[in-house]
Design a protein around this motif. Structure first.
Motif, PDB file in Angstrom:
ATOM      1  N   LEU A   1     126.227  28.230  21.874  1.00 38.63           N
ATOM      2  CA  LEU A   1     126.413  29.599  22.368  1.00 38.63           C
ATOM      3  C   LEU A   1     127.869  29.978  22.218  1.00 38.63           C
ATOM      4  O   LEU A   1     128.762  29.166  22.446  1.00 38.63           O
ATOM      5  N   GLN A   2     128.095  31.217  21.840  1.00 41.84           N
ATOM      6  CA  GLN A   2     129.463  31.715  21.793  1.00 41.84           C
ATOM      7  C   GLN A   2     129.453  33.187  22.154  1.00 41.84           C
ATOM      8  O   GLN A   2     128.423  33.863  22.054  1.00 41.84           O
ATOM      9  N   ASP A   3     130.617  33.682  22.560  1.00 45.75           N
ATOM     10  CA  ASP A   3     130.708  35.089  22.928  1.00 45.75           C
ATOM     11  C   ASP A   3     130.595  35.966  21.683  1.00 45.75           C
ATOM     12  O   ASP A   3     130.827  35.502  20.559  1.00 45.75           O
ATOM     13  N   VAL A   4     130.240  37.214  21.892  1.00 42.06           N
ATOM     14  CA  VAL A   4     129.984  38.127  20.780  1.00 42.06           C
ATOM     15  C   VAL A   4     131.242  38.364  19.947  1.00 42.06           C
ATOM     16  O   VAL A   4     131.175  38.387  18.709  1.00 42.06           O
ATOM     17  N   THR A   5     132.381  38.509  20.580  1.00 37.30           N
ATOM     18  CA  THR A   5     133.624  38.762  19.836  1.00 37.30           C
ATOM     19  C   THR A   5     133.928  37.610  18.887  1.00 37.30           C
ATOM     20  O   THR A   5     134.256  37.825  17.716  1.00 37.30           O
ATOM     21  N   SER A   6     133.805  36.383  19.380  1.00 34.77           N
ATOM     22  CA  SER A   6     134.041  35.216  18.524  1.00 34.77           C
ATOM     23  C   SER A   6     133.031  35.158  17.387  1.00 34.77           C
ATOM     24  O   SER A   6     133.376  34.839  16.251  1.00 34.77           O
ATOM     25  N   PHE A   7     131.778  35.476  17.694  1.00 38.09           N
ATOM     26  CA  PHE A   7     130.741  35.480  16.662  1.00 38.09           C
ATOM     27  C   PHE A   7     131.069  36.491  15.569  1.00 38.09           C
ATOM     28  O   PHE A   7     130.985  36.184  14.376  1.00 38.09           O
ATOM     29  N   GLU A   8     131.457  37.698  15.974  1.00 43.92           N
ATOM     30  CA  GLU A   8     131.796  38.734  14.994  1.00 43.92           C
ATOM     31  C   GLU A   8     132.988  38.316  14.146  1.00 43.92           C
ATOM     32  O   GLU A   8     132.997  38.533  12.924  1.00 43.92           O
TER      33      GLU A   8
ATOM     34  N   THR B   1     133.882  35.283  13.433  1.00 42.80           N
ATOM     35  CA  THR B   1     133.402  34.232  12.538  1.00 42.80           C
ATOM     36  C   THR B   1     132.653  34.831  11.352  1.00 42.80           C
ATOM     37  O   THR B   1     132.852  34.406  10.205  1.00 42.80           O
ATOM     38  N   GLN B   2     131.803  35.818  11.618  1.00 42.26           N
ATOM     39  CA  GLN B   2     131.048  36.460  10.544  1.00 42.26           C
ATOM     40  C   GLN B   2     131.981  37.177   9.564  1.00 42.26           C
ATOM     41  O   GLN B   2     131.776  37.122   8.347  1.00 42.26           O
ATOM     42  N   GLU B   3     133.022  37.840  10.081  1.00 42.84           N
ATOM     43  CA  GLU B   3     133.995  38.512   9.212  1.00 42.84           C
ATOM     44  C   GLU B   3     134.739  37.491   8.354  1.00 42.84           C
ATOM     45  O   GLU B   3     134.957  37.712   7.161  1.00 42.84           O
ATOM     46  N   THR B   4     135.114  36.379   8.967  1.00 42.72           N
ATOM     47  CA  THR B   4     135.811  35.326   8.231  1.00 42.72           C
ATOM     48  C   THR B   4     134.918  34.765   7.123  1.00 42.72           C
ATOM     49  O   THR B   4     135.362  34.573   5.985  1.00 42.72           O
ATOM     50  N   LEU B   5     133.654  34.516   7.441  1.00 43.26           N
ATOM     51  CA  LEU B   5     132.723  34.017   6.432  1.00 43.26           C
ATOM     52  C   LEU B   5     132.542  35.015   5.292  1.00 43.26           C
ATOM     53  O   LEU B   5     132.463  34.626   4.122  1.00 43.26           O
TER      54      LEU B   5
END
Length: 91
Positions: free
Chosen positions: A43-50, A52-56
């Protein structure tokens, strides 16, 4: 980053969901959820997830660019600049 300190059983998540979500948002560190002693989810917070997705997405763009360079699909910058000037100067 060590995830060993951020491991909780699913029963903890069920009993403390609101607290877990608040902690995720505050600490911005992922939490590994276990079931029957095995890691089952992260589980991770939404900001970190976003982020991560931008970095990917950026890494994917870089990889595609590297593939094009390797495949010889490149053009001199002067040619590209001239084409852009022509494109923008025509009405």
């Amino acid at each position: 980053m060590r995830y060993s300190s951020q491991v909780k059983p699913i029963s903890y998540l069920k009993a403390n969901a609101a607290e877990v979500l608040a902690q995720l948002a505050e600490q911005r560190e992922p939490l590994v959820i276990t079931q029957n002693g095995e890691a089952k989810a992260v589980l991770q917070d939404v900001t970190s997830f976003e982020e991560t997705q931008e970095t990917l997405a950026l890494l994917k763009i870089l990889a595609l660019g590297n593939q094009e360079v390797t495949g010889g699909k490149i053009k001199p910058v002067a040619d590209v600049a001239a084409r852009l000037r022509r494109k923008h100067s025509t009405p």
